[in-house]
Motif scaffolding. Structure first.
Motif, short mmCIF file in Angstrom:
data_model
loop_
_atom_site.label_atom_id
_atom_site.label_comp_id
_atom_site.label_asym_id
_atom_site.label_seq_id
_atom_site.Cartn_x
_atom_site.Cartn_y
_atom_site.Cartn_z
N MET A 98 1.33 3.61 -2.56
CA MET A 98 1.32 2.25 -2.03
C MET A 98 2.68 1.58 -2.21
N ARG A 99 3.37 1.88 -3.30
CA ARG A 99 4.72 1.35 -3.48
C ARG A 99 5.64 1.85 -2.37
N VAL A 129 4.83 0.01 0.81
CA VAL A 129 5.46 -1.31 0.83
C VAL A 129 6.93 -1.19 1.24
N THR A 174 1.51 -0.65 5.17
CA THR A 174 0.55 -1.21 4.22
C THR A 174 -0.75 -1.53 4.96
N ILE A 189 -2.93 -4.00 -7.44
CA ILE A 189 -3.44 -4.50 -6.15
C ILE A 189 -3.33 -6.02 -6.10
N TYR A 222 0.50 -5.52 -4.67
CA TYR A 222 0.23 -4.97 -3.34
C TYR A 222 -0.22 -6.05 -2.36
N CYS A 266 1.38 -6.98 1.30
CA CYS A 266 0.67 -6.44 2.47
C CYS A 266 1.02 -7.21 3.73
#
Length: 604
Positions: free
Chosen positions: A189-190, A193, A198, A265, A269, A273
């Motif tokens: 997820m990093r 981003v 995302t 999250i 995150y 997003c």
């Protein structure tokens, strides 16, 4: 049916299908006498060995998917599908299988092997079509994540059973592997981003509570510790002590990872997003969505064509509502009919669970009398009608489970009755035709009896599976089961949701619709807003997946109409149904080619 063995969260089919390598080429065996039985057997052996190797590689890559499909061999593995290095190895395997498949001479194969060959070619090509798209950078959503899936397994009532020491150890092994999966998901997820890939912010806001609920301060309070509280009395004292110790240790190590995930999250995150809605807004997103459509529908339809089809179907169904409303005593606008029906006490006549079951038992008996006129190919397995256990009623919906392949367990239609007084009667007929027979039971139970290789026995595609079940609902009219206007309303009401999906999914991912536009369209079109938000966010998380249902049903209806027009008096509905079901689940393009060959052969 849920979808397995995906490369990532957005590749939602179990075994994916696409335009065939031999599109338009007749899948016929070589002329009799031209190929020796020995040569044919050799080619068949090579094909089936490759197919089994392919299936096992998929099962190891996504072992939780194998568990969901009833293959328990890998129940102790979590898999590393989101790990970039393992993902690259898997794509290399797909390329190798494609090369080896091409080396098999399909002209030397039997009819059954030709179908296996072409389905395997379909699946490999579609799996490889996802390689340009970083699906692994989107490892979680409100619809799909490994921690939540394993949490759902903790009761032992889901796809991973917990009744033996070996099964307890298998689930424990997965819990021990979960911290590593979580850390890789955060790393992915990093990277998402950083590269602009995302999830939409709205669906992660909806997802956050799921992950926060998984965090506990002590192991004994964790949902993942639940199996310890259900240790069977038959286990020895030594096994109970060892399992209790090992589960406590595993959950103690898991909790910091779950806390890291929830914190990441919420604090990192979600703020990063994207605020856009559709997949088309990420890098290469339009091509990504096109691959998803080809995968989930097993067609080459464009978003524009599907969107137009959805609008046409919505208008057709609302036209039927306009005619049906007065028959029910309703004189308002067509879009208001569903809400009006939901407010009429006469459509909620039940006081007990047994009264609900009695309706289904009666319908089952009626179908036993009517279906033989439409089907000559029937599964051997019986269909049982059961009430959903109390433990899972609050989270389940009426559904079907397949019979055991060894005949030890029948197919089951489960009705979920949490409160009989709130169980509406109008949708019962269409629901049973879909989930029971001739819908999922006639298709899925038969799949267990066809002697298919594992990759097909445990695989499939949603377009055929759900398309057949939706088509099966339409047979209610021919059996005069919808002569009751209330039951016909129930059928149309379910159809309208599936048609609306075509408009909304393509609207968001190809035409720039916002989440709010989608929600409003669903409210306006369906006449109620109970599912508008959750359905919209489902389509945001799984681009293209919801298209499969209606597209599949429309294709089967189209093929039937084509056959009836071409064959006239030579058309046989039982024979048509046997052609659709007789070779198991097929991509729609292969099904269409098969039906066209059947039409040509019957015309003579």
């Amino acid at each position: 049916m849920k979808h397995r063995f995906a490369i990532g969260a957005l590749a939602t089919s179990l075994l994916l299908a696409f335009a065939p390598a031999h599109a338009g080429q007749p899948a016929n065996p070589a002329p009799a006498g031209k190929v020796s039985a020995t040569v044919s057997a050799q080619e068949s052996k090579k094909l089936l060995a490759l197919a089994d190797e392919y299936y096992d590689a998929n099962a190891r890559f996504q072992p939780v998917g194998a568990t969901e499909n009833g293959d328990a061999r890998f129940d102790d593995q979590l898999g590393k599908a989101i790990f970039p290095a393992e993902r690259a190895k898997q794509y290399a395997r797909y390329r190798d299988y494609t090369r080896r498949l091409a080396a098999i001479d399909r002209n030397k194969l039997t009819h059954r092997d030709l179908i296996n060959y072409d389905v395997l070619a379909f699946e490999l090509k579609t799996l490889l079509s996802y390689e340009p798209f970083p699906t692994h950078l989107l490892p979680i959503s409100q619809m799909d994540s490994m921690p939540v899936t394993l949490a759902n397994y903790a009761s032992g009532e889901a796809s991973q059973p917990l009744t033996t020491v070996k099964q307890y150890r298998a689930y424990l092994s997965r819990l021990q592997q979960l911290p590593g999966w979580i850390d890789q998901a955060i790393a992915n997820m990093r990277e998402g981003v950083r590269t602009g890939v995302t999830q939409p912010k709205a669906i992660m806001v909806s997802a956050l509570p799921q992950f926060q609920k998984l965090v506990s301060t002590v192991p004994e309070q964790s949902i993942f510790y639940t199996p310890v509280g259900k240790l069977p009395a038959s286990f020895s004292a030594a096994d109970k002590a060892a399992l209790t110790r090992d589960y406590r240790a595993a959950v103690a190590k898991l909790q910091p990872a779950l806390a890291r995930l929830a914190t990441y999250i919420e604090q990192d995150y979600i703020p990063a997003c994207r605020t856009s809605t559709g997949l088309g807004d990420v890098p290469n997103g339009r091509a990504w969505y096109a691959a998803s459509i080809a995968d989930t529908t097993t067609t080459d339809l464009t978003p524009e064509t599907i969107h137009a089809t959805g609008l046409k179907e919505v208008a057709r169904i609302q036209g039927e509502f306009a005619k049906l409303g007065p028959q029910l005593g309703y004189t308002g606008a067509p879009a208001g009919l569903p809400v009006w029906v939901s407010q009429q006490p006469r459509f909620f006549p039940f006081k007990t669970e047994d009264e609900v079951q009695a309706v289904y038992r009666q319908l089952n008996g009626v179908l036993d009398e009517k279906l033989p006129a439409m089907f000559t190919l029937l599964p051997k397995a019986k269909l049982d009608l059961r009430l959903e256990p109390e433990l899972s009623r609050d989270t389940a919906s009426d559904h079907y489970t397949s019979p055991a392949s060894d005949g030890s367990r029948p197919g089951v239609f489960w009705s979920v009755v949490t409160d009989p007084a709130k169980y509406g009667s109008t949708g019962m007929t269409t629901l049973f035709l879909h989930e029971g027979k001739p819908g999922h039971h006639f298709h899925i139970a038969l799949m267990q009896e066809l002697g298919l290789p594992n990759f097909r026995k445990f695989g499939g595609n949603t377009a055929f599976t759900e398309g057949w079940a939706l088509y099966a609902e339409t047979l209610g009219r021919e059996m005069k089961l919808f002569d009751d206007p209330a039951q016909y309303f129930g059928h149309l009401n379910d159809e309208l949701l599936r048609a609306t999906r075509l408009v909304v999914d393509t609207g968001m991912h190809a035409k720039g619709w916002t989440r709010e536009q989608s929600i409003q369209y669903m409210k306006d079109t369906l006449g109620y807003d109970a599912v508008a938000k959750s359905e919209t966010e489902r389509y945001m998380a799984w681009p293209g997946q919801a298209l499969a249902y209606k597209i599949g049903a429309l294709k089967i209806q189209e093929l039937r109409q084509r056959a009836q027009a071409a064959l006239g008096d030579k058309f046989s509905l039982p024979a048509f149904h046997e052609q659709v079901l007789g070779d198991g689940t097929l991509p729609l393009s292969l099904l269409e080619a098969k039906i066209d060959r059947w039409i040509a052969a019957r015309k003579g």
